[in-house]
Design a protein around this motif. Structure first.
Motif, short mmCIF file in Angstrom:
data_model
loop_
_atom_site.label_atom_id
_atom_site.label_comp_id
_atom_site.label_asym_id
_atom_site.label_seq_id
_atom_site.Cartn_x
_atom_site.Cartn_y
_atom_site.Cartn_z
N GLY A 50 3.29 5.95 -13.57
CA GLY A 50 2.11 5.07 -13.61
C GLY A 50 1.25 5.20 -12.36
N SER A 51 1.60 6.13 -11.48
CA SER A 51 0.84 6.25 -10.23
C SER A 51 -0.58 6.75 -10.49
N THR B 175 0.82 -1.22 0.00
CA THR B 175 0.00 0.00 0.00
C THR B 175 0.85 1.27 0.00
N VAL B 176 2.19 1.08 -0.07
CA VAL B 176 3.09 2.24 -0.07
C VAL B 176 3.87 2.21 -1.38
N ARG B 177 3.80 3.30 -2.13
CA ARG B 177 4.47 3.28 -3.44
C ARG B 177 5.44 4.48 -3.54
N PHE B 178 6.66 4.17 -3.96
CA PHE B 178 7.68 5.21 -4.12
C PHE B 178 7.95 5.41 -5.60
N PHE B 179 8.17 6.64 -5.98
CA PHE B 179 8.63 6.86 -7.36
C PHE B 179 9.52 8.09 -7.38
N LYS C 5 -6.36 5.50 -10.79
CA LYS C 5 -7.61 5.40 -11.56
C LYS C 5 -8.17 3.98 -11.48
N ARG C 6 -7.27 3.04 -11.66
CA ARG C 6 -7.69 1.63 -11.62
C ARG C 6 -8.30 1.27 -10.26
N ALA D 69 5.94 13.36 -12.68
CA ALA D 69 6.41 12.09 -12.10
C ALA D 69 5.24 11.18 -11.70
N LEU D 70 4.16 11.78 -11.22
CA LEU D 70 2.98 10.96 -10.88
C LEU D 70 2.44 10.27 -12.13
#
Ligand code: UTP
Length: 480
Positions: free
Chosen positions: A231-232, A187-191, A237-238, A226-227
């Motif tokens: 693909g964030s 549930t944690v996403r880094f980019f 959206k998905r 960057a978002l």
């Protein structure tokens, strides 16, 4: 050993890159090619290929027009319309926000790619120990807020974090070591955000070593690109996430998920539900925060350095500042709005700052440590998205409740002032819950209280707990 075909391929890539750079007057980046080993050559070519040369050229061209470094005239600037901290119908808006959380429509987003030069902390700023007694890191405080919000409102709340190439791995590693603070790794996403090169005053890209370009993160406004690029936005959206709760990495008092603010953002008549902001009253005319203004019917943030002095100091009849709504970089942003801004190729404008950037002297090949600002750094700012919105809500909140940033190593906005503000807020919440907090002869409270978001997210939640101490001694040190 390098094979002949690999050698010819890198030579042909060198020639192609050289031609491309030469066309825009930047071929000096390859000055030291002959002195580089194979790995360094690969690295430099990759950096050159990633340069947004068109954007850079456009920026440099704009410097030659007089307007570039000119401050906005301010003539058409009006103060922003601000929704006060106790809006009519607050309960209705709060319920709307709570329902958004329950429906899984809200994600948190932290911009954590900054260099944190003023604080001078080795490592990502979010790893800095920020709380008054237990010295919990900023990341841990936010994680506890998100966990507590999930439990309280029974909603899925994901957390997106933007890092920079400089701190990406260290940030991820910190979360891994702390087992994602019980949030669940998935549930944690880094980019990573993008970078931009530092330029000399005459528009030449600087080298930080003979084989690498002087790059800096492209500002918190780089979040828009960057978002999208990571693909964030598509993932959100998905998953049915349509609203982003945006905050910075340096403010441990932030309410990471605030149902009232979310409800106002979605439904208040002043809002087009695209991007909304929180504001606090400026401490005084000289405080170095951006202020919310209006121009041509649009809301915008004007940086403190760009606000003409006569506007910064102008007062209303009651002595308050006309332009007194200070930005604290907390926003609610719609995903669809970001998709729109990201897909418009022009991007957010770039701001220039003159900085001291160590760089290679092309004649000697040696690294020069400048004593005066020698370079132009370019950064995009997220608040430049505000005027793109049709109507952008500004919601006033109380500084002592929500804003105590850690920017500097000491003095104003430092760890010391933030810890004290965290403790004082805990004291206020305890007193509002009926706990007697003893004070000294001057009426001051010397107790240091640390209140975890997992104990209470706000004063009303604390009041509902049955396990609070009856009283707190004048010199108490208590973590709740
Ligand atoms: P600041 O403007 O305070 O900059 O960032 P900074 O880089 O953290 O600190 P200094 O100025 O070098 O001392 C405000 C927020 O924006 C993020 C920071 O991490 C912080 O949360 N930020 C800033 C980015 O994510 N990327 C950037 O390129 C710049």
């Amino acid at each position: 050993m390098t094979s002949p075909s690999a050698a010819s391929s890198i030579e042909s890539r060198y020639r192609a890159t050289h031609d491309r750079l030469a066309r825009v007057g930047q071929a000096h980046l390859l000055t030291f090619w002959d002195r580089l080993d194979e790995r360094e050559r690969e690295g430099l070519l990759a950096q050159c290929d990633a340069l947004p040369l068109e954007t850079i050229q456009r920026e440099i061209a704009s410097w030659t027009t007089e307007a570039t470094f000119e401050k906005p005239s301010g003539s058409a600037l009006e103060p922003a319309r601000v929704v006060g901290s106790s809006p009519p119908d607050a309960n209705r808006y709060r319920s709307i926000g709570e329902q958004m959380i329950r429906d899984g429509r809200v994600a948190c987003f932290t911009v954590a790619g900054g260099q944190g030069t003023r604080l001078g902390w080795e490592g990502p700023k979010g790893t800095f120990g920020a709380t008054p007694l237990l010295n919990k890191s900023l990341f841990e405080v936010f994680a506890e807020s998100i966990l507590a919000a999930r439990r309280r409102w029974r909603g899925e709340i994901r957390w997106y974090l933007m890092t920079s190439p400089q701190n990406h791995h260290a940030t991820q590693e910190f979360f891994r070591q702390h087992r994602w603070f019980q949030l669940g790794e998935e549930t944690v996403r880094f980019f990573e955000q993008g970078t931009l090169p530092s330029l000399s005053h005459d528009g030449k890209i600087l080298l930080s070593s003979q084989g690498s370009i002087a790059l800096n993160p492209d500002g918190h406004g780089g979040a828009v690109r960057a978002l999208a690029a990571s693909g964030s936005l598509a993932e959100m959206k998905r998953l049915g996430i349509d609203t982003i709760s945006y905050f910075q990495v340096d403010n441990p008092l932030v309410s990471a998920v605030d149902p009232l603010f979310l409800g106002l953002h979605l439904e208040h008549p002043e809002s087009s539900a695209e991007v909304s902001s929180k504001a606090v009253a400026k401490r005084d005319a000289g405080e170095r925060v951006g202020v919310f203004c209006r121009r041509d019917q649009r809301t915008m943030v004007v940086e403190y350095s760009d606000l003409p002095a006569e506007l910064a100091t102008a007062q209303n009849a009651d002595g308050s500042l006309v332009h007194g709504a200070g930005s604290i970089a907390i926003h609610a942003i719609s995903r669809a709005f970001l998709e729109r801004v990201a897909s418009d190729g022009s991007g957010l404008p770039l701001h220039k700052a003159f900085k001291k950037v160590p760089c290679v002297d092309l004649a000697s090949g040696l690294i020069v440590q400048p004593t005066q600002p020698n370079a132009v750094k370019m950064e995009a700012f997220i608040f430049d998205a505000l005027p793109i919105a049709e109507r952008s809500l500004v919601f006033e909140t109380r500084r002592e409740e929500e804003f105590a940033p850690i920017k500097n190593a000491d003095g104003e906005d430092s760890a010391a002032t933030s810890r004290s503000a965290q403790s004082q807020r805990a004291v206020r919440w305890l007193e509002a819950s009926g706990v007697v907090v003893q004070r000294d002869a001057r009426g001051l409270c010397a107790a240091i209280i640390e209140l975890s978001p997992l104990t209470a997210l706000d004063a009303s939640e604390l009041r509902g707990r049955g396990d609070l101490p009856k009283s707190i001694a004048v010199d108490a040190r208590i973590a709740l």
